[in-house]
Design a protein around this motif. Structure first.
Motif, PDB file in Angstrom:
ATOM      1  N   VAL A  68      -1.876  76.245 -26.098  1.00 46.35           N
ATOM      2  CA  VAL A  68      -2.964  76.968 -26.610  1.00 46.35           C
ATOM      3  C   VAL A  68      -3.176  76.837 -28.312  1.00 46.35           C
ATOM      4  CG1 VAL A  68      -2.970  78.762 -24.973  1.00 46.35           C
ATOM      5  CG2 VAL A  68      -1.565  79.193 -26.883  1.00 46.35           C
TER       6      VAL A  68
ATOM      7  N   SER B 117      -1.475  83.687 -29.514  1.00 51.00           N
ATOM      8  CA  SER B 117      -1.738  83.688 -28.236  1.00 51.00           C
ATOM      9  C   SER B 117      -0.757  83.311 -27.050  1.00 51.00           C
ATOM     10  CB  SER B 117      -3.044  82.658 -28.111  1.00 51.00           C
ATOM     11  OG  SER B 117      -4.247  83.279 -29.106  1.00 51.00           O
TER      12      SER B 117
ATOM     13  N   VAL C  44       0.487  85.291 -24.213  1.00 51.34           N
ATOM     14  CA  VAL C  44       0.617  84.705 -22.875  1.00 51.34           C
ATOM     15  C   VAL C  44       1.842  84.910 -21.946  1.00 51.34           C
ATOM     16  CG1 VAL C  44       0.607  82.269 -21.731  1.00 51.34           C
ATOM     17  CG2 VAL C  44      -1.338  83.099 -23.029  1.00 51.34           C
TER      18      VAL C  44
ATOM     19  N   SER D 283      -2.554  80.291 -19.975  1.00 52.54           N
ATOM     20  CA  SER D 283      -2.979  79.443 -21.175  1.00 52.54           C
ATOM     21  C   SER D 283      -4.339  78.652 -21.160  1.00 52.54           C
ATOM     22  CB  SER D 283      -1.757  77.973 -21.406  1.00 52.54           C
ATOM     23  OG  SER D 283      -0.506  78.726 -21.782  1.00 52.54           O
TER      24      SER D 283
ATOM     25  N   VAL E 188      -6.632  81.150 -21.287  1.00 50.50           N
ATOM     26  CA  VAL E 188      -7.164  81.394 -22.715  1.00 50.50           C
ATOM     27  C   VAL E 188      -7.915  80.132 -23.296  1.00 50.50           C
ATOM     28  CG1 VAL E 188      -6.168  81.310 -24.956  1.00 50.50           C
ATOM     29  CG2 VAL E 188      -5.270  82.638 -23.233  1.00 50.50           C
TER      30      VAL E 188
END
Length: 159
Positions: free
Chosen positions: A22, A27, A31, A64, A67
């Motif tokens: 990512v 983030s 995750v 991921s 995202v």
């Protein structure tokens, strides 16, 4: 508990994996945290607890991907920055020029006006214009050339 042991042993490596996917530490940490929360909730349903790390890795990869998909959608529909606003004087001059062109277009014969509007405002090819007007490509060229000459003369008188 087994989830706590997995967390202690593999959290950092899973975060590194997610960061590579990512490209963002915050983030990636989110995750991995979500993956651990999911495995904690599903621990009793796991058939083979020895495969819990594989489950976590797969969960991190899938999350991921989610995202990245979410980012792509957000970027696609993000509002574009407003362009620099031209001065009021610039807007007034532009309006005058547009009104002069429109007035000059109104003074042209119908076929010339149609050919010019289809060509320069409609961005059509000569063949498409000929088809739309029901005339030959040669006639389109002729009407366009004559219309441009007449417009040029009318706009020179305006300036």
């Amino acid at each position: 508990m087994a989830v706590t042991a997995l967390y202690s042993a593999h959290y950092r490596s899973l975060v590194r994996l997610a960061v590579l996917l990512v490209r963002d530490v915050a983030s990636a940490e989110e995750v991995v945290q979500d993956a651990f929360v999911a495995i904690h909730g599903a621990w009793r349903r796991l058939r083979d607890t020895d495969k819990a790390l594989a489950y976590l890795r797969q969960s991190v990869v899938n999350r991921s991907r989610s995202v990245l998909r979410h980012r792509a959608v957000v970027e696609k529909y993000a509002p574009k920055g407003l362009p620099d606003a031209p001065s009021a004087e610039n807007g007034a001059i532009g309006e005058l020029e547009r009104s002069a062109v429109i007035e000059a277009l109104r003074g042209l014969p119908t076929r010339q006006r149609e050919a010019l509007v289809l060509r320069y405002y409609g961005d059509l090819s000569e063949a498409e214009i000929a088809n739309a007007m029901g005339i030959s490509k040669g006639a389109v060229k002729s009407h366009t050339a004559r219309g441009m000459a007449a417009l040029r003369m009318a706009l020179e008188q305006f300036s």
